[in-house]
Design a protein around this motif. Structure first.
Motif, PDB file in Angstrom:
ATOM      1  N   MET A  76       3.735 -15.445  -9.586  1.00 18.26           N
ATOM      2  CA  MET A  76       3.467 -16.706 -10.273  1.00 18.26           C
ATOM      3  C   MET A  76       3.397 -17.892  -9.319  1.00 18.26           C
ATOM      4  O   MET A  76       2.832 -18.927  -9.663  1.00 18.26           O
ATOM      5  CB  MET A  76       4.544 -16.969 -11.332  1.00 18.26           C
ATOM      6  N   LEU A  99      10.338 -19.666 -20.566  1.00 16.34           N
ATOM      7  CA  LEU A  99      11.530 -19.377 -19.762  1.00 16.34           C
ATOM      8  C   LEU A  99      11.615 -17.879 -19.436  1.00 16.34           C
ATOM      9  O   LEU A  99      12.015 -17.507 -18.327  1.00 16.34           O
ATOM     10  CB  LEU A  99      12.790 -19.851 -20.486  1.00 16.34           C
ATOM     11  N   LEU A 101       9.098 -15.947 -18.919  1.00 16.37           N
ATOM     12  CA  LEU A 101       8.156 -15.726 -17.816  1.00 16.37           C
ATOM     13  C   LEU A 101       8.707 -16.328 -16.524  1.00 16.37           C
ATOM     14  O   LEU A 101       8.651 -15.722 -15.460  1.00 16.37           O
ATOM     15  CB  LEU A 101       6.798 -16.352 -18.140  1.00 16.37           C
ATOM     16  N   ARG A 103      11.758 -16.919 -15.520  1.00 13.20           N
ATOM     17  CA  ARG A 103      12.897 -16.233 -14.903  1.00 13.20           C
ATOM     18  C   ARG A 103      12.482 -15.063 -14.021  1.00 13.20           C
ATOM     19  O   ARG A 103      13.155 -14.781 -13.035  1.00 13.20           O
ATOM     20  CB  ARG A 103      13.828 -15.720 -16.001  1.00 13.20           C
ATOM     21  N   THR A 104      11.382 -14.391 -14.388  1.00 17.17           N
ATOM     22  CA  THR A 104      10.967 -13.228 -13.588  1.00 17.17           C
ATOM     23  C   THR A 104      10.631 -13.635 -12.159  1.00 17.17           C
ATOM     24  O   THR A 104      10.695 -12.818 -11.254  1.00 17.17           O
ATOM     25  CB  THR A 104       9.717 -12.552 -14.179  1.00 17.17           C
ATOM     26  N   ASN A 105      10.222 -14.890 -11.968  1.00 21.48           N
ATOM     27  CA  ASN A 105       9.804 -15.352 -10.646  1.00 21.48           C
ATOM     28  C   ASN A 105      10.741 -16.437 -10.104  1.00 21.48           C
ATOM     29  O   ASN A 105      10.347 -17.227  -9.255  1.00 21.48           O
ATOM     30  CB  ASN A 105       8.361 -15.878 -10.689  1.00 21.48           C
ATOM     31  N   ASP A 106      11.970 -16.464 -10.617  1.00 22.46           N
ATOM     32  CA  ASP A 106      12.972 -17.430 -10.162  1.00 22.46           C
ATOM     33  C   ASP A 106      12.499 -18.876 -10.289  1.00 22.46           C
ATOM     34  O   ASP A 106      12.735 -19.701  -9.403  1.00 22.46           O
ATOM     35  CB  ASP A 106      13.369 -17.154  -8.695  1.00 22.46           C
TER      36      ASP A 106
ATOM     37  N   ALA B   3      16.179 -11.148 -11.265  1.00 19.28           N
ATOM     38  CA  ALA B   3      15.367 -12.108 -12.003  1.00 19.28           C
ATOM     39  C   ALA B   3      14.723 -11.446 -13.218  1.00 19.28           C
ATOM     40  O   ALA B   3      14.684 -12.029 -14.302  1.00 19.28           O
ATOM     41  CB  ALA B   3      14.291 -12.680 -11.073  1.00 19.28           C
ATOM     42  N   VAL B   4      14.228 -10.233 -13.042  1.00 13.78           N
ATOM     43  CA  VAL B   4      13.560  -9.545 -14.148  1.00 13.78           C
ATOM     44  C   VAL B   4      14.580  -9.160 -15.230  1.00 13.78           C
ATOM     45  O   VAL B   4      14.300  -9.244 -16.420  1.00 13.78           O
ATOM     46  CB  VAL B   4      12.787  -8.307 -13.646  1.00 13.78           C
ATOM     47  N   SER B   6      17.279 -10.846 -15.944  1.00 10.52           N
ATOM     48  CA  SER B   6      17.628 -12.060 -16.668  1.00 10.52           C
ATOM     49  C   SER B   6      16.518 -12.442 -17.642  1.00 10.52           C
ATOM     50  O   SER B   6      16.775 -12.912 -18.745  1.00 10.52           O
ATOM     51  CB  SER B   6      17.981 -13.161 -15.661  1.00 10.52           C
ATOM     52  N   SER B   7      15.264 -12.194 -17.250  1.00  5.36           N
ATOM     53  CA  SER B   7      14.142 -12.452 -18.153  1.00  5.36           C
ATOM     54  C   SER B   7      14.185 -11.511 -19.354  1.00  5.36           C
ATOM     55  O   SER B   7      14.002 -11.928 -20.503  1.00  5.36           O
ATOM     56  CB  SER B   7      12.827 -12.281 -17.390  1.00  5.36           C
ATOM     57  N   LEU B  10      16.799 -12.504 -21.833  1.00  6.01           N
ATOM     58  CA  LEU B  10      16.353 -13.620 -22.674  1.00  6.01           C
ATOM     59  C   LEU B  10      15.324 -13.153 -23.702  1.00  6.01           C
ATOM     60  O   LEU B  10      15.349 -13.575 -24.857  1.00  6.01           O
ATOM     61  CB  LEU B  10      15.774 -14.739 -21.802  1.00  6.01           C
ATOM     62  N   MET B  82       1.663  -9.359 -25.413  1.00  5.54           N
ATOM     63  CA  MET B  82       2.599  -9.940 -24.452  1.00  5.54           C
ATOM     64  C   MET B  82       2.755  -9.057 -23.211  1.00  5.54           C
ATOM     65  O   MET B  82       3.055  -9.556 -22.126  1.00  5.54           O
ATOM     66  CB  MET B  82       3.956 -10.117 -25.157  1.00  5.54           C
ATOM     67  N   ILE B  88       1.530  -9.564 -15.668  1.00  5.61           N
ATOM     68  CA  ILE B  88       1.011 -10.547 -14.714  1.00  5.61           C
ATOM     69  C   ILE B  88       2.181 -11.176 -13.950  1.00  5.61           C
ATOM     70  O   ILE B  88       2.105 -11.424 -12.759  1.00  5.61           O
ATOM     71  CB  ILE B  88       0.168 -11.629 -15.435  1.00  5.61           C
ATOM     72  N   THR B  89       3.312 -11.388 -14.669  1.00  4.28           N
ATOM     73  CA  THR B  89       4.453 -12.012 -13.990  1.00  4.28           C
ATOM     74  C   THR B  89       5.261 -10.987 -13.199  1.00  4.28           C
ATOM     75  O   THR B  89       5.875 -11.323 -12.198  1.00  4.28           O
ATOM     76  CB  THR B  89       5.378 -12.717 -15.007  1.00  4.28           C
ATOM     77  N   VAL B  90       5.267  -9.733 -13.651  1.00  2.61           N
ATOM     78  CA  VAL B  90       5.965  -8.652 -12.937  1.00  2.61           C
ATOM     79  C   VAL B  90       4.985  -7.492 -12.752  1.00  2.61           C
ATOM     80  O   VAL B  90       4.945  -6.575 -13.558  1.00  2.61           O
ATOM     81  CB  VAL B  90       7.202  -8.153 -13.726  1.00  2.61           C
TER      82      VAL B  90
END
Lengths: 243, 254
Positions: A76, A99, A101, A103-106, B3-4, B6-7, B10, B82, B88-90
Protein backbone atom coordinates in the motif's frame (compact mmCIF):
# COMPACT_ATOMS: atom_id res chain seq x y z
CA UNK A 1 9.16 9.06 -7.22
CA UNK A 2 10.18 9.72 -10.83
CA UNK A 3 11.14 6.07 -11.40
CA UNK A 4 7.71 4.93 -10.29
CA UNK A 5 6.32 3.25 -13.33
CA UNK A 6 4.12 0.39 -14.45
CA UNK A 7 5.59 -1.85 -17.12
CA UNK A 8 3.83 -4.59 -19.04
CA UNK A 9 5.95 -7.05 -20.99
CA UNK A 10 4.07 -9.24 -23.48
CA UNK A 11 1.38 -9.78 -20.90
CA UNK A 12 -1.02 -12.55 -21.89
CA UNK A 13 -3.97 -14.05 -20.03
CA UNK A 14 -6.26 -16.90 -21.05
CA UNK A 15 -9.38 -17.83 -19.13
CA UNK A 16 -10.09 -21.30 -20.42
CA UNK A 17 -10.42 -20.76 -24.17
CA UNK A 18 -10.91 -17.01 -23.93
CA UNK A 19 -7.98 -14.74 -24.61
CA UNK A 20 -8.56 -11.77 -22.33
CA UNK A 21 -5.17 -10.06 -22.65
CA UNK A 22 -3.07 -10.71 -25.73
CA UNK A 23 0.65 -9.97 -25.80
CA UNK A 24 0.15 -6.56 -24.24
CA UNK A 25 3.18 -4.33 -23.67
CA UNK A 26 3.15 -0.71 -22.56
CA UNK A 27 4.58 1.58 -19.91
CA UNK A 28 2.91 4.08 -17.65
CA UNK A 29 5.13 6.98 -16.67
CA UNK A 30 5.05 9.29 -13.68
CA UNK A 31 3.95 12.88 -13.61
CA UNK A 32 0.75 12.69 -15.56
CA UNK A 33 -2.54 10.86 -15.78
CA UNK A 34 -2.55 8.01 -18.27
CA UNK A 35 -6.01 7.21 -19.55
CA UNK A 36 -6.70 3.54 -20.13
CA UNK A 37 -9.41 3.10 -22.74
CA UNK A 38 -11.11 0.31 -24.56
CA UNK A 39 -14.54 -1.16 -25.27
CA UNK A 40 -16.31 -3.33 -22.70
CA UNK A 41 -14.51 -6.64 -22.45
CA UNK A 42 -11.32 -5.26 -24.00
CA UNK A 43 -9.31 -6.48 -21.00
CA UNK A 44 -8.79 -3.27 -19.03
CA UNK A 45 -9.92 -4.67 -15.69
CA UNK A 46 -8.11 -7.95 -16.35
CA UNK A 47 -4.92 -6.03 -17.07
CA UNK A 48 -5.29 -4.17 -13.77
CA UNK A 49 -5.91 -7.43 -11.91
CA UNK A 50 -2.79 -8.89 -13.52
CA UNK A 51 -0.72 -5.88 -12.47
CA UNK A 52 -1.99 -6.28 -8.89
CA UNK A 53 -1.21 -9.99 -8.79
CA UNK A 54 -4.86 -10.95 -8.26
CA UNK A 55 -4.79 -13.05 -11.41
CA UNK A 56 -1.69 -14.86 -12.63
CA UNK A 57 -0.64 -14.12 -16.22
CA UNK A 58 -0.56 -17.04 -18.65
CA UNK A 59 2.70 -15.58 -19.97
CA UNK A 60 4.60 -12.33 -19.88
CA UNK A 61 4.82 -10.14 -16.83
CA UNK A 62 3.62 -6.95 -15.24
CA UNK A 63 6.02 -4.93 -13.09
CA UNK A 64 5.44 -2.10 -10.67
CA UNK A 65 8.55 -0.15 -9.71
CA UNK A 66 10.50 -2.90 -11.44
CA UNK A 67 9.04 -5.69 -9.31
CA UNK A 68 6.14 -8.08 -9.46
CA UNK A 69 3.35 -6.79 -7.22
CA UNK A 70 3.08 -10.04 -5.26
CA UNK A 71 6.68 -9.62 -4.05
CA UNK A 72 6.00 -6.26 -2.38
CA UNK A 73 5.95 -6.63 1.40
CA UNK A 74 4.00 -3.45 2.22
CA UNK A 75 2.35 -2.77 -1.14
CA UNK A 76 0.00 0.00 0.00
CA UNK A 77 3.01 2.31 0.39
CA UNK A 78 3.93 1.81 -3.27
CA UNK A 79 0.69 1.16 -5.11
CA UNK A 80 -2.88 2.24 -4.45
CA UNK A 81 -5.72 0.74 -6.43
CA UNK A 82 -9.46 0.99 -6.77
CA UNK A 83 -10.85 -1.83 -8.89
CA UNK A 84 -14.40 -2.32 -7.69
CA UNK A 85 -15.98 0.14 -5.29
CA UNK A 86 -18.57 -2.48 -4.32
CA UNK A 87 -15.92 -4.91 -3.05
CA UNK A 88 -16.47 -4.02 0.61
CA UNK A 89 -18.29 -5.74 3.46
CA UNK A 90 -21.51 -3.75 3.83
CA UNK A 91 -21.70 -4.40 7.55
CA UNK A 92 -18.50 -2.56 8.39
CA UNK A 93 -18.28 1.17 9.02
CA UNK A 94 -16.22 3.21 6.57
CA UNK A 95 -13.68 3.89 9.31
CA UNK A 96 -13.34 0.23 10.30
CA UNK A 97 -13.12 -0.86 6.66
CA UNK A 98 -10.20 1.49 6.04
CA UNK A 99 -8.59 0.64 9.38
CA UNK A 100 -8.72 -3.10 8.50
CA UNK A 101 -6.81 -2.32 5.31
CA UNK A 102 -4.47 0.19 6.97
CA UNK A 103 -3.38 -2.20 9.71
CA UNK A 104 -2.08 -4.77 7.23
CA UNK A 105 0.52 -2.24 6.07
CA UNK A 106 1.23 -0.59 9.43
CA UNK A 107 -0.65 2.56 8.49
CA UNK A 108 -1.88 4.60 11.46
CA UNK A 109 -5.45 5.36 12.47
CA UNK A 110 -4.59 9.07 12.11
CA UNK A 111 -3.86 8.49 8.44
CA UNK A 112 -7.23 6.70 8.06
CA UNK A 113 -8.97 9.78 9.47
CA UNK A 114 -6.97 12.00 7.09
CA UNK A 115 -7.92 9.89 4.07
CA UNK A 116 -11.60 10.00 5.06
CA UNK A 117 -11.31 13.78 5.37
CA UNK A 118 -9.60 14.01 1.97
CA UNK A 119 -12.43 12.20 0.17
CA UNK A 120 -15.15 14.00 2.13
CA UNK A 121 -16.46 11.02 4.09
CA UNK A 122 -15.53 12.17 7.62
CA UNK A 123 -19.16 12.84 8.45
CA UNK A 124 -20.22 9.26 7.66
CA UNK A 125 -17.06 7.52 8.90
CA UNK A 126 -18.97 5.55 11.53
CA UNK A 127 -21.86 4.62 9.21
CA UNK A 128 -22.18 1.17 7.68
CA UNK A 129 -20.79 1.00 4.15
CA UNK A 130 -23.83 -1.03 3.07
CA UNK A 131 -25.92 2.13 3.20
CA UNK A 132 -23.55 4.10 0.96
CA UNK A 133 -24.44 5.19 -2.56
CA UNK A 134 -22.15 4.08 -5.41
CA UNK A 135 -20.59 7.53 -5.44
CA UNK A 136 -19.80 7.33 -1.72
CA UNK A 137 -18.33 3.85 -2.21
CA UNK A 138 -16.14 5.23 -5.00
CA UNK A 139 -14.88 7.89 -2.59
CA UNK A 140 -14.25 5.20 0.03
CA UNK A 141 -12.31 3.13 -2.52
CA UNK A 142 -10.23 6.18 -3.45
CA UNK A 143 -9.52 6.78 0.24
CA UNK A 144 -8.33 3.16 0.50
CA UNK A 145 -6.02 3.66 -2.48
CA UNK A 146 -4.56 6.84 -0.97
CA UNK A 147 -4.00 5.38 2.54
CA UNK A 148 -0.35 4.46 2.05
CA UNK A 149 0.50 7.67 0.15
CA UNK A 150 1.68 5.54 -2.80
CA UNK A 151 3.62 6.73 -5.84
CA UNK A 152 1.57 4.58 -8.21
CA UNK A 153 -2.21 4.73 -8.41
CA UNK A 154 -4.67 2.72 -10.49
CA UNK A 155 -8.36 3.47 -10.75
CA UNK A 156 -10.88 1.40 -12.68
CA UNK A 157 -13.78 3.64 -13.66
CA UNK A 158 -13.81 5.72 -10.49
CA UNK A 159 -16.20 8.26 -11.99
CA UNK A 160 -19.12 5.81 -12.17
CA UNK A 161 -21.92 6.82 -9.87
CA UNK A 162 -20.45 10.18 -8.91
CA UNK A 163 -22.47 13.37 -9.07
CA UNK A 164 -21.18 16.30 -11.20
CA UNK A 165 -19.52 17.69 -8.13
CA UNK A 166 -17.78 14.34 -7.57
CA UNK A 167 -16.74 14.08 -11.22
CA UNK A 168 -15.00 17.43 -11.01
CA UNK A 169 -13.48 16.47 -7.67
CA UNK A 170 -11.99 13.28 -9.19
CA UNK A 171 -10.63 15.23 -12.15
CA UNK A 172 -8.90 17.73 -9.88
CA UNK A 173 -7.68 14.99 -7.55
CA UNK A 174 -6.17 12.95 -10.40
CA UNK A 175 -4.43 15.97 -11.85
CA UNK A 176 -3.05 17.11 -8.50
CA UNK A 177 -1.83 13.58 -7.69
CA UNK A 178 -0.09 13.47 -11.07
CA UNK A 179 1.36 16.94 -10.53
CA UNK A 180 2.97 15.62 -7.33
CA UNK A 181 4.93 13.27 -9.58
CA UNK A 182 2.82 10.16 -9.09
CA UNK A 183 2.03 7.60 -11.76
CA UNK A 184 -1.69 7.39 -12.47
CA UNK A 185 -3.46 4.80 -14.59
CA UNK A 186 -7.12 5.67 -14.97
CA UNK A 187 -9.73 3.76 -16.92
CA UNK A 188 -13.00 5.32 -17.95
CA UNK A 189 -15.61 5.27 -20.68
CA UNK A 190 -16.31 8.98 -20.45
CA UNK A 191 -14.24 10.43 -23.31
CA UNK A 192 -14.98 14.08 -22.62
CA UNK A 193 -13.92 13.58 -19.02
CA UNK A 194 -10.81 11.71 -20.09
CA UNK A 195 -9.87 14.49 -22.50
CA UNK A 196 -9.91 16.91 -19.56
CA UNK A 197 -8.05 14.67 -17.12
CA UNK A 198 -5.47 12.60 -18.98
CA UNK A 199 -2.36 13.62 -20.82
CA UNK A 200 -1.42 10.25 -22.26
CA UNK A 201 -3.78 7.59 -23.58
CA UNK A 202 -3.47 3.83 -23.93
CA UNK A 203 -6.24 2.19 -25.96
CA UNK A 204 -6.72 -1.57 -26.02
CA UNK A 205 -9.24 -3.77 -27.82
CA UNK A 206 -9.73 -7.52 -27.60
CA UNK A 207 -6.79 -7.64 -25.22
CA UNK A 208 -4.36 -6.10 -27.72
CA UNK A 209 -2.72 -2.69 -27.74
CA UNK A 210 -4.42 -0.43 -30.31
CA UNK A 211 -2.82 2.91 -29.61
CA UNK A 212 -0.41 4.54 -27.21
CA UNK A 213 -0.39 8.28 -27.64
CA UNK A 214 -0.98 11.66 -26.07
CA UNK A 215 -4.34 13.37 -25.89
CA UNK A 216 -2.82 16.29 -27.80
CA UNK A 217 -1.75 14.05 -30.70
CA UNK A 218 -5.12 12.30 -30.89
CA UNK A 219 -7.13 15.51 -30.78
CA UNK A 220 -4.86 16.97 -33.47
CA UNK A 221 -5.55 14.03 -35.82
CA UNK A 222 -9.25 13.65 -35.02
CA UNK A 223 -11.97 16.19 -34.23
CA UNK A 224 -12.12 15.02 -30.62
CA UNK A 225 -10.84 12.29 -28.30
CA UNK A 226 -14.20 10.58 -28.68
CA UNK A 227 -13.86 10.51 -32.46
CA UNK A 228 -10.32 9.20 -32.14
CA UNK A 229 -11.52 6.45 -29.80
CA UNK A 230 -14.41 5.52 -32.13
CA UNK A 231 -12.18 5.34 -35.18
CA UNK A 232 -9.43 3.37 -33.46
CA UNK A 233 -11.67 0.82 -31.76
CA UNK A 234 -14.12 0.35 -34.64
CA UNK A 235 -12.78 -3.15 -35.32
CA UNK A 236 -12.55 -4.17 -31.68
CA UNK A 237 -16.02 -3.72 -30.31
CA UNK A 238 -16.78 -7.24 -29.29
CA UNK A 239 -17.26 -8.82 -25.94
CA UNK A 240 -14.21 -10.78 -24.95
CA UNK A 241 -13.66 -12.15 -21.51
CA UNK A 242 -16.76 -11.27 -19.55
CA UNK A 243 -15.17 -11.04 -16.14
CA UNK B 1 2.63 -10.89 10.08
CA UNK B 2 1.66 -9.10 13.31
CA UNK B 3 0.12 -6.34 11.21
CA UNK B 4 -2.04 -8.81 9.29
CA UNK B 5 -3.13 -10.47 12.56
CA UNK B 6 -4.22 -7.13 13.94
CA UNK B 7 -6.15 -6.40 10.74
CA UNK B 8 -7.87 -9.79 10.81
CA UNK B 9 -8.77 -9.28 14.47
CA UNK B 10 -10.43 -5.98 13.59
CA UNK B 11 -12.19 -7.59 10.60
CA UNK B 12 -13.69 -10.21 12.90
CA UNK B 13 -14.71 -7.69 15.55
CA UNK B 14 -16.26 -5.26 13.08
CA UNK B 15 -18.95 -7.47 11.55
CA UNK B 16 -22.17 -8.44 13.29
CA UNK B 17 -22.08 -12.06 12.09
CA UNK B 18 -19.29 -12.69 14.63
CA UNK B 19 -21.59 -11.67 17.48
CA UNK B 20 -24.51 -13.61 16.04
CA UNK B 21 -22.54 -16.85 15.78
CA UNK B 22 -20.98 -16.51 19.24
CA UNK B 23 -24.39 -15.54 20.64
CA UNK B 24 -25.98 -18.62 19.08
CA UNK B 25 -23.23 -20.79 20.55
CA UNK B 26 -23.80 -19.16 23.96
CA UNK B 27 -27.43 -20.33 23.88
CA UNK B 28 -25.86 -23.49 25.29
CA UNK B 29 -25.77 -21.80 28.69
CA UNK B 30 -29.53 -21.15 28.69
CA UNK B 31 -30.38 -24.55 27.22
CA UNK B 32 -28.06 -26.28 29.66
CA UNK B 33 -29.66 -24.47 32.60
CA UNK B 34 -33.17 -25.30 31.37
CA UNK B 35 -32.19 -28.95 30.90
CA UNK B 36 -30.70 -29.15 34.39
CA UNK B 37 -33.82 -27.56 35.94
CA UNK B 38 -35.95 -30.08 34.07
CA UNK B 39 -33.97 -33.17 35.12
CA UNK B 40 -33.62 -31.78 38.66
CA UNK B 41 -37.42 -31.64 38.82
CA UNK B 42 -37.60 -35.26 37.66
CA UNK B 43 -34.97 -36.25 40.22
CA UNK B 44 -36.97 -34.56 42.99
CA UNK B 45 -39.93 -36.79 42.06
CA UNK B 46 -38.07 -40.06 41.47
CA UNK B 47 -34.94 -39.84 43.62
CA UNK B 48 -31.96 -40.15 41.29
CA UNK B 49 -31.64 -40.56 37.51
CA UNK B 50 -29.05 -40.76 34.74
CA UNK B 51 -29.25 -37.70 32.50
CA UNK B 52 -26.82 -36.53 29.82
CA UNK B 53 -24.49 -33.70 30.78
CA UNK B 54 -25.67 -30.45 29.16
CA UNK B 55 -22.15 -29.48 28.02
CA UNK B 56 -22.08 -32.76 26.08
CA UNK B 57 -25.66 -32.82 24.85
CA UNK B 58 -25.60 -29.29 23.47
CA UNK B 59 -22.01 -29.42 22.19
CA UNK B 60 -23.11 -29.74 18.53
CA UNK B 61 -24.82 -26.34 18.87
CA UNK B 62 -21.52 -24.71 19.85
CA UNK B 63 -19.62 -26.69 17.20
CA UNK B 64 -21.89 -25.72 14.32
CA UNK B 65 -22.32 -22.06 15.39
CA UNK B 66 -18.60 -21.42 15.67
CA UNK B 67 -17.90 -23.46 12.53
CA UNK B 68 -20.10 -20.93 10.74
CA UNK B 69 -17.91 -18.19 12.23
CA UNK B 70 -14.88 -19.93 10.71
CA UNK B 71 -16.57 -20.31 7.33
CA UNK B 72 -17.72 -16.67 7.23
CA UNK B 73 -14.25 -15.39 8.11
CA UNK B 74 -13.31 -16.08 4.49
CA UNK B 75 -16.51 -16.61 2.52
CA UNK B 76 -17.95 -13.22 3.51
CA UNK B 77 -14.93 -11.80 1.66
CA UNK B 78 -15.75 -13.87 -1.42
CA UNK B 79 -19.43 -12.95 -1.23
CA UNK B 80 -18.71 -9.21 -1.07
CA UNK B 81 -15.60 -9.10 -3.28
CA UNK B 82 -13.62 -7.88 -0.27
CA UNK B 83 -11.18 -10.75 -0.90
CA UNK B 84 -9.67 -8.80 -3.83
CA UNK B 85 -9.25 -5.71 -1.66
CA UNK B 86 -7.64 -7.92 1.01
CA UNK B 87 -5.27 -9.55 -1.46
CA UNK B 88 -4.23 -6.15 -2.83
CA UNK B 89 -3.20 -5.11 0.69
CA UNK B 90 -1.71 -8.53 1.56
CA UNK B 91 -0.51 -10.16 -1.68
CA UNK B 92 1.05 -13.09 0.19
CA UNK B 93 -1.96 -15.37 0.32
CA UNK B 94 -0.48 -17.82 2.82
CA UNK B 95 0.03 -14.96 5.28
CA UNK B 96 -3.59 -13.86 4.88
CA UNK B 97 -4.96 -17.37 5.47
CA UNK B 98 -2.59 -18.02 8.36
CA UNK B 99 -3.65 -14.79 10.06
CA UNK B 100 -7.31 -15.72 9.59
CA UNK B 101 -6.63 -19.19 11.00
CA UNK B 102 -4.85 -17.74 14.02
CA UNK B 103 -7.64 -15.30 14.81
CA UNK B 104 -10.46 -17.80 14.19
CA UNK B 105 -8.60 -20.46 16.22
CA UNK B 106 -7.96 -18.19 19.17
CA UNK B 107 -11.42 -16.61 19.19
CA UNK B 108 -13.31 -19.89 18.94
CA UNK B 109 -11.12 -21.61 21.54
CA UNK B 110 -11.63 -18.83 24.09
CA UNK B 111 -15.36 -18.54 23.31
CA UNK B 112 -15.93 -22.31 23.43
CA UNK B 113 -14.06 -22.70 26.72
CA UNK B 114 -15.99 -19.83 28.29
CA UNK B 115 -19.36 -21.15 27.10
CA UNK B 116 -18.55 -24.72 28.18
CA UNK B 117 -17.27 -23.69 31.60
CA UNK B 118 -20.24 -21.43 32.32
CA UNK B 119 -22.65 -24.17 31.21
CA UNK B 120 -20.75 -26.71 33.31
CA UNK B 121 -20.70 -24.54 36.44
CA UNK B 122 -24.30 -23.37 36.10
CA UNK B 123 -25.61 -26.90 35.66
CA UNK B 124 -23.66 -28.18 38.69
CA UNK B 125 -24.90 -25.29 40.80
CA UNK B 126 -28.49 -25.90 39.75
CA UNK B 127 -28.13 -29.66 40.28
CA UNK B 128 -26.80 -28.99 43.80
CA UNK B 129 -26.49 -32.33 45.63
CA UNK B 130 -29.07 -34.21 43.54
CA UNK B 131 -27.88 -37.35 41.72
CA UNK B 132 -28.41 -36.54 38.05
CA UNK B 133 -25.90 -38.96 36.61
CA UNK B 134 -23.61 -36.30 35.14
CA UNK B 135 -22.67 -34.39 38.27
CA UNK B 136 -21.08 -37.13 40.36
CA UNK B 137 -17.53 -36.60 39.13
CA UNK B 138 -15.04 -33.95 40.20
CA UNK B 139 -14.06 -30.99 38.02
CA UNK B 140 -10.56 -32.42 37.69
CA UNK B 141 -12.05 -35.61 36.22
CA UNK B 142 -14.24 -33.64 33.83
CA UNK B 143 -11.56 -31.20 32.70
CA UNK B 144 -10.05 -33.35 29.90
CA UNK B 145 -13.49 -33.79 28.35
CA UNK B 146 -14.20 -30.05 28.58
CA UNK B 147 -10.89 -29.15 26.96
CA UNK B 148 -11.38 -31.81 24.27
CA UNK B 149 -14.85 -30.38 23.58
CA UNK B 150 -13.47 -26.85 23.21
CA UNK B 151 -10.68 -28.15 21.00
CA UNK B 152 -13.21 -29.92 18.78
CA UNK B 153 -15.06 -26.61 18.36
CA UNK B 154 -11.86 -24.85 17.30
CA UNK B 155 -10.91 -27.72 15.00
CA UNK B 156 -14.30 -27.57 13.29
CA UNK B 157 -14.13 -23.75 12.96
CA UNK B 158 -10.73 -24.09 11.26
CA UNK B 159 -12.10 -26.87 9.04
CA UNK B 160 -14.84 -24.40 8.11
CA UNK B 161 -12.22 -21.74 7.29
CA UNK B 162 -10.21 -24.21 5.19
CA UNK B 163 -13.30 -25.39 3.32
CA UNK B 164 -14.40 -21.78 2.83
CA UNK B 165 -11.01 -20.96 1.31
CA UNK B 166 -11.22 -24.05 -0.88
CA UNK B 167 -14.74 -23.60 -2.24
CA UNK B 168 -15.29 -19.83 -1.80
CA UNK B 169 -18.97 -20.31 -1.07
CA UNK B 170 -20.70 -19.77 2.27
CA UNK B 171 -23.49 -22.25 1.53
CA UNK B 172 -21.13 -24.89 0.17
CA UNK B 173 -18.74 -24.68 3.10
CA UNK B 174 -21.54 -24.74 5.69
CA UNK B 175 -23.15 -27.77 4.03
CA UNK B 176 -19.77 -29.54 4.10
CA UNK B 177 -19.33 -28.79 7.80
CA UNK B 178 -22.87 -30.00 8.54
CA UNK B 179 -22.14 -33.19 6.60
CA UNK B 180 -18.98 -33.74 8.60
CA UNK B 181 -20.70 -33.14 11.93
CA UNK B 182 -24.20 -34.59 11.50
CA UNK B 183 -24.59 -36.55 8.26
CA UNK B 184 -21.47 -38.74 8.09
CA UNK B 185 -21.79 -40.15 11.64
CA UNK B 186 -25.31 -41.29 10.75
CA UNK B 187 -24.33 -42.81 7.43
CA UNK B 188 -21.32 -44.64 8.86
CA UNK B 189 -23.58 -46.64 11.19
CA UNK B 190 -24.83 -48.56 8.18
CA UNK B 191 -21.41 -49.73 6.99
CA UNK B 192 -20.91 -53.48 7.45
CA UNK B 193 -19.13 -54.34 10.70
CA UNK B 194 -16.38 -53.97 11.68
CA UNK B 195 -16.05 -50.98 9.29
CA UNK B 196 -18.87 -49.04 10.92
CA UNK B 197 -16.99 -48.74 14.20
CA UNK B 198 -13.58 -48.42 12.59
CA UNK B 199 -14.65 -45.45 10.47
CA UNK B 200 -16.80 -44.00 13.24
CA UNK B 201 -13.81 -43.72 15.55
CA UNK B 202 -12.20 -41.30 13.05
CA UNK B 203 -15.20 -38.99 12.74
CA UNK B 204 -14.96 -35.57 14.30
CA UNK B 205 -17.86 -35.76 16.80
CA UNK B 206 -16.61 -39.15 18.07
CA UNK B 207 -13.10 -37.92 18.77
CA UNK B 208 -14.04 -35.90 21.86
CA UNK B 209 -14.96 -38.88 24.10
CA UNK B 210 -11.99 -40.83 22.79
CA UNK B 211 -9.59 -38.01 23.71
CA UNK B 212 -11.13 -38.04 27.20
CA UNK B 213 -10.70 -41.85 27.21
CA UNK B 214 -14.44 -42.59 27.43
CA UNK B 215 -16.73 -45.08 25.74
CA UNK B 216 -17.95 -43.85 22.39
CA UNK B 217 -21.51 -45.08 22.64
CA UNK B 218 -23.29 -48.29 23.42
CA UNK B 219 -23.89 -48.96 19.77
CA UNK B 220 -20.31 -48.42 18.67
CA UNK B 221 -18.75 -50.03 21.72
CA UNK B 222 -15.52 -48.76 23.19
CA UNK B 223 -13.46 -46.26 21.26
CA UNK B 224 -10.62 -47.84 19.34
CA UNK B 225 -8.22 -44.93 19.53
CA UNK B 226 -6.05 -44.15 22.53
CA UNK B 227 -6.40 -40.51 23.67
CA UNK B 228 -3.20 -39.30 22.00
CA UNK B 229 -4.20 -40.84 18.64
CA UNK B 230 -7.69 -39.34 18.86
CA UNK B 231 -6.11 -35.95 19.58
CA UNK B 232 -3.78 -36.35 16.59
CA UNK B 233 -6.74 -37.17 14.31
CA UNK B 234 -8.66 -34.15 15.64
CA UNK B 235 -5.72 -31.87 14.88
CA UNK B 236 -5.25 -33.46 11.45
CA UNK B 237 -8.73 -32.33 10.33
CA UNK B 238 -7.99 -28.57 10.31
CA UNK B 239 -4.44 -29.06 9.08
CA UNK B 240 -5.58 -31.05 6.05
CA UNK B 241 -8.47 -28.72 5.15
CA UNK B 242 -6.41 -25.55 5.66
CA UNK B 243 -3.63 -26.97 3.50
CA UNK B 244 -6.09 -27.76 0.71
CA UNK B 245 -7.62 -24.30 1.15
CA UNK B 246 -4.17 -22.69 0.98
CA UNK B 247 -3.15 -24.45 -2.23
CA UNK B 248 -6.42 -23.59 -3.96
CA UNK B 249 -6.28 -19.98 -2.72
CA UNK B 250 -2.73 -19.63 -3.99
CA UNK B 251 -3.37 -21.17 -7.39
CA UNK B 252 -6.68 -19.55 -8.17
CA UNK B 253 -7.26 -16.16 -9.76
CA UNK B 254 -8.96 -13.98 -7.18
Amino acid sequence: MLDAVIELHQLTKHYGGTLAVDDLSFKVEPGHVTGFLGPNGAGKSTTMRLILGLDAPTSGQALVNGRRYATLSRPMHEVGALLDAGAVHGGRSAYNHLLCLARTNDISATRVAEALEQVGLSGVARKRVGGFSLGMKQRLGIAAALLGDPGVLMFDEPVNGLDPDGVRWIRDLMRSLAAEGRTILLSSHLMSEMALTAERIVIIGRGKLIAESTVAELTARYPSLEDAYMALTADSVQYGAAR
Amino acid sequence: MKAVFSSEWLKLRSVTSTYHTIGTAALMVALGAAWTFYVSGLADERGSLRAAAPEEGFLPLVQISLAVLGVLAITNEYATGMIRTSLITVPKRGTLLLAKAGIVGLTTFVAANAILLVTYSASRLIASDRHLGFNGTSFADDLPKLLASALSVTALALVGLGLGAAICSTAGAIVSVVALLFVLPGVVNYLPPPWNTRVATLLLPNLVPQIADERLSTRLGDGFLPPWAALAVLIAYPIVTLTIGYFLLRRRDA
